[in-house]
Motif scaffolding. Sequence first.
Motif, PDB file in Angstrom:
ATOM      1  N   VAL A  95     -32.867  68.097  26.192  1.00  0.00           N
ATOM      2  CA  VAL A  95     -33.817  67.231  25.497  1.00  0.00           C
ATOM      3  C   VAL A  95     -33.106  66.446  24.399  1.00  0.00           C
ATOM      4  CG1 VAL A  95     -35.842  67.232  23.978  1.00  0.00           C
ATOM      5  CG2 VAL A  95     -35.855  68.587  26.074  1.00  0.00           C
ATOM      6  N   ALA A  96     -32.209  67.104  23.680  1.00  0.00           N
ATOM      7  CA  ALA A  96     -31.466  66.425  22.608  1.00  0.00           C
ATOM      8  C   ALA A  96     -30.662  65.249  23.157  1.00  0.00           C
ATOM      9  CB  ALA A  96     -30.555  67.408  21.898  1.00  0.00           C
ATOM     10  N   ALA A  97     -30.193  65.346  24.394  1.00  0.00           N
ATOM     11  CA  ALA A  97     -29.441  64.247  25.000  1.00  0.00           C
ATOM     12  C   ALA A  97     -30.331  63.038  25.276  1.00  0.00           C
ATOM     13  CB  ALA A  97     -28.779  64.716  26.286  1.00  0.00           C
ATOM     14  N   PHE A  98     -31.635  63.245  25.472  1.00  0.00           N
ATOM     15  CA  PHE A  98     -32.561  62.143  25.755  1.00  0.00           C
ATOM     16  C   PHE A  98     -33.215  61.568  24.495  1.00  0.00           C
ATOM     17  CE2 PHE A  98     -32.360  63.994  29.988  1.00  0.00           C
ATOM     18  CZ  PHE A  98     -32.257  62.860  30.773  1.00  0.00           C
ATOM     19  N   LEU A  99     -33.041  62.198  23.365  1.00  0.00           N
ATOM     20  CA  LEU A  99     -33.699  61.711  22.145  1.00  0.00           C
ATOM     21  C   LEU A  99     -33.213  60.339  21.682  1.00  0.00           C
ATOM     22  CD1 LEU A  99     -34.245  64.996  20.108  1.00  0.00           C
ATOM     23  CD2 LEU A  99     -35.817  63.764  21.608  1.00  0.00           C
ATOM     24  N   PRO A 100     -31.938  59.977  21.860  1.00  0.00           N
ATOM     25  CA  PRO A 100     -31.560  58.598  21.513  1.00  0.00           C
ATOM     26  C   PRO A 100     -32.320  57.548  22.339  1.00  0.00           C
ATOM     27  CG  PRO A 100     -29.606  59.956  21.667  1.00  0.00           C
ATOM     28  CD  PRO A 100     -30.760  60.783  22.150  1.00  0.00           C
ATOM     29  N   VAL A 101     -32.649  57.877  23.591  1.00  0.00           N
ATOM     30  CA  VAL A 101     -33.450  56.975  24.416  1.00  0.00           C
ATOM     31  C   VAL A 101     -34.841  56.833  23.801  1.00  0.00           C
ATOM     32  CG1 VAL A 101     -34.453  56.616  26.715  1.00  0.00           C
ATOM     33  CG2 VAL A 101     -32.150  57.590  26.481  1.00  0.00           C
ATOM     34  N   PHE A 102     -35.406  57.944  23.354  1.00  0.00           N
ATOM     35  CA  PHE A 102     -36.712  57.903  22.690  1.00  0.00           C
ATOM     36  C   PHE A 102     -36.651  57.014  21.454  1.00  0.00           C
ATOM     37  CE2 PHE A 102     -39.712  59.365  19.528  1.00  0.00           C
ATOM     38  CZ  PHE A 102     -40.887  59.477  20.248  1.00  0.00           C
ATOM     39  N   ASP A 103     -35.598  57.170  20.645  1.00  0.00           N
ATOM     40  CA  ASP A 103     -35.451  56.363  19.431  1.00  0.00           C
ATOM     41  C   ASP A 103     -35.371  54.871  19.766  1.00  0.00           C
ATOM     42  OD1 ASP A 103     -35.430  58.720  17.962  1.00  0.00           O
ATOM     43  OD2 ASP A 103     -33.235  58.829  17.901  1.00  0.00           O
ATOM     44  N   THR A 168     -44.944  65.212  -0.683  1.00  0.00           N
ATOM     45  CA  THR A 168     -45.594  64.614   0.486  1.00  0.00           C
ATOM     46  C   THR A 168     -44.625  63.650   1.155  1.00  0.00           C
ATOM     47  OG1 THR A 168     -47.743  64.780  -0.586  1.00  0.00           O
ATOM     48  CG2 THR A 168     -47.585  63.274   1.273  1.00  0.00           C
ATOM     49  N   ILE A 169     -44.613  63.667   2.479  1.00  0.00           N
ATOM     50  CA  ILE A 169     -43.742  62.774   3.242  1.00  0.00           C
ATOM     51  C   ILE A 169     -44.427  61.413   3.319  1.00  0.00           C
ATOM     52  CG2 ILE A 169     -42.690  62.355   5.488  1.00  0.00           C
ATOM     53  CD1 ILE A 169     -42.590  65.448   5.801  1.00  0.00           C
ATOM     54  N   VAL A 170     -43.722  60.378   2.843  1.00  0.00           N
ATOM     55  CA  VAL A 170     -44.299  59.034   2.812  1.00  0.00           C
ATOM     56  C   VAL A 170     -43.688  58.113   3.870  1.00  0.00           C
ATOM     57  CG1 VAL A 170     -45.039  59.142   0.416  1.00  0.00           C
ATOM     58  CG2 VAL A 170     -42.729  58.356   0.953  1.00  0.00           C
ATOM     59  N   GLU A 171     -42.543  58.461   4.427  1.00  0.00           N
ATOM     60  CA  GLU A 171     -41.926  57.625   5.455  1.00  0.00           C
ATOM     61  C   GLU A 171     -41.094  58.492   6.395  1.00  0.00           C
ATOM     62  OE1 GLU A 171     -39.160  53.595   5.806  1.00  0.00           O
ATOM     63  OE2 GLU A 171     -39.589  54.454   3.840  1.00  0.00           O
ATOM     64  N   VAL A 172     -41.144  58.147   7.686  1.00  0.00           N
ATOM     65  CA  VAL A 172     -40.360  58.866   8.696  1.00  0.00           C
ATOM     66  C   VAL A 172     -39.319  57.906   9.250  1.00  0.00           C
ATOM     67  CG1 VAL A 172     -40.429  60.086  10.899  1.00  0.00           C
ATOM     68  CG2 VAL A 172     -42.331  60.325   9.310  1.00  0.00           C
ATOM     69  N   PHE A 173     -38.040  58.256   9.097  1.00  0.00           N
ATOM     70  CA  PHE A 173     -36.961  57.417   9.609  1.00  0.00           C
ATOM     71  C   PHE A 173     -36.615  57.780  11.054  1.00  0.00           C
ATOM     72  CE2 PHE A 173     -36.049  57.673   4.992  1.00  0.00           C
ATOM     73  CZ  PHE A 173     -36.296  56.354   4.681  1.00  0.00           C
ATOM     74  N   GLN A 174     -36.712  59.041  11.375  1.00  0.00           N
ATOM     75  CA  GLN A 174     -36.395  59.502  12.736  1.00  0.00           C
ATOM     76  C   GLN A 174     -37.326  60.662  13.066  1.00  0.00           C
ATOM     77  OE1 GLN A 174     -32.521  61.395  13.474  1.00  0.00           O
ATOM     78  NE2 GLN A 174     -32.173  59.779  14.989  1.00  0.00           N
ATOM     79  N   GLN A 175     -37.994  60.556  14.218  1.00  0.00           N
ATOM     80  CA  GLN A 175     -38.960  61.571  14.643  1.00  0.00           C
ATOM     81  C   GLN A 175     -38.254  62.878  15.007  1.00  0.00           C
ATOM     82  OE1 GLN A 175     -42.427  61.242  14.688  1.00  0.00           O
ATOM     83  NE2 GLN A 175     -42.229  63.433  14.998  1.00  0.00           N
ATOM     84  N   GLY A 176     -38.831  63.989  14.583  1.00  0.00           N
ATOM     85  CA  GLY A 176     -38.298  65.305  14.909  1.00  0.00           C
ATOM     86  C   GLY A 176     -39.024  65.913  16.091  1.00  0.00           C
ATOM     87  N   PHE A 177     -38.345  66.852  16.771  1.00  0.00           N
ATOM     88  CA  PHE A 177     -38.915  67.501  17.951  1.00  0.00           C
ATOM     89  C   PHE A 177     -38.669  69.006  17.889  1.00  0.00           C
ATOM     90  CE2 PHE A 177     -38.273  63.170  19.232  1.00  0.00           C
ATOM     91  CZ  PHE A 177     -39.387  62.886  20.002  1.00  0.00           C
ATOM     92  N   ALA A 178     -39.616  69.745  18.449  1.00  0.00           N
ATOM     93  CA  ALA A 178     -39.496  71.206  18.503  1.00  0.00           C
ATOM     94  C   ALA A 178     -39.991  71.686  19.860  1.00  0.00           C
ATOM     95  CB  ALA A 178     -40.290  71.862  17.390  1.00  0.00           C
TER      96      ALA A 178
END
Length: 193
Positions: A95-103, A168-178
């Motif tokens: 999954v980590a290998a496909f995350l740049p495609v998601f980005d 509080t989180i005000v901005e997301v630069f890169q989406q996280g996955f679990a």
Amino acid sequence: MAKNKKTEAPVPEDVEAETAQAPEEVPEGADTPGPEEAPEQEAPKAEEKPRKDQGQLLAEAADKYLRLAAEYDNYRKRTAKEKEAAWGEAKAQTVAAFLPVFDNLERAMKQETADEAYKKGVEMTMKGLQDALAGLGVEMIPALGETFDPNRHNAVMHCDDPEAGENTIVEVFQQGFACGDKVIRFSMVRVAN
């Protein structure tokens, strides 16, 4: 019929005494037990181990069997856990290998375009990737507006915002996955206050 009786001649007393006292002649070189080399006689063993009865032997065998069965059960559980961990690690790496495609698809969706067919194609590709990740049990880590959690978020910036609450989180630069409890990638965020 006449019976022949064998009559023995009397032996003189001095000859009887010599034969009684004379030792037997032993040929030279033959081993003869000396006074210190008396033939060994088996001495009764005072400390013989008592024989175990069959009931005790059966109990010991049953105990060994139960221990062996417990060891095998522990081995089976341990290898199943290791197999599951290996599967989870392999899935996380894939999954980590496909995350740049998601980005990249996420960035493409944020760009303004006049070509509606292109925009729809990017959205459909993103939807297909999200469905594939969901099928593997991979979820996006909620971040925007959430309270900062160092176990799931990576704060790269800090700002003062009177409208936002503490941490509080005000901005997301890169989406996280679990995937379950395992974080594949931390959310890269900006935290207020």
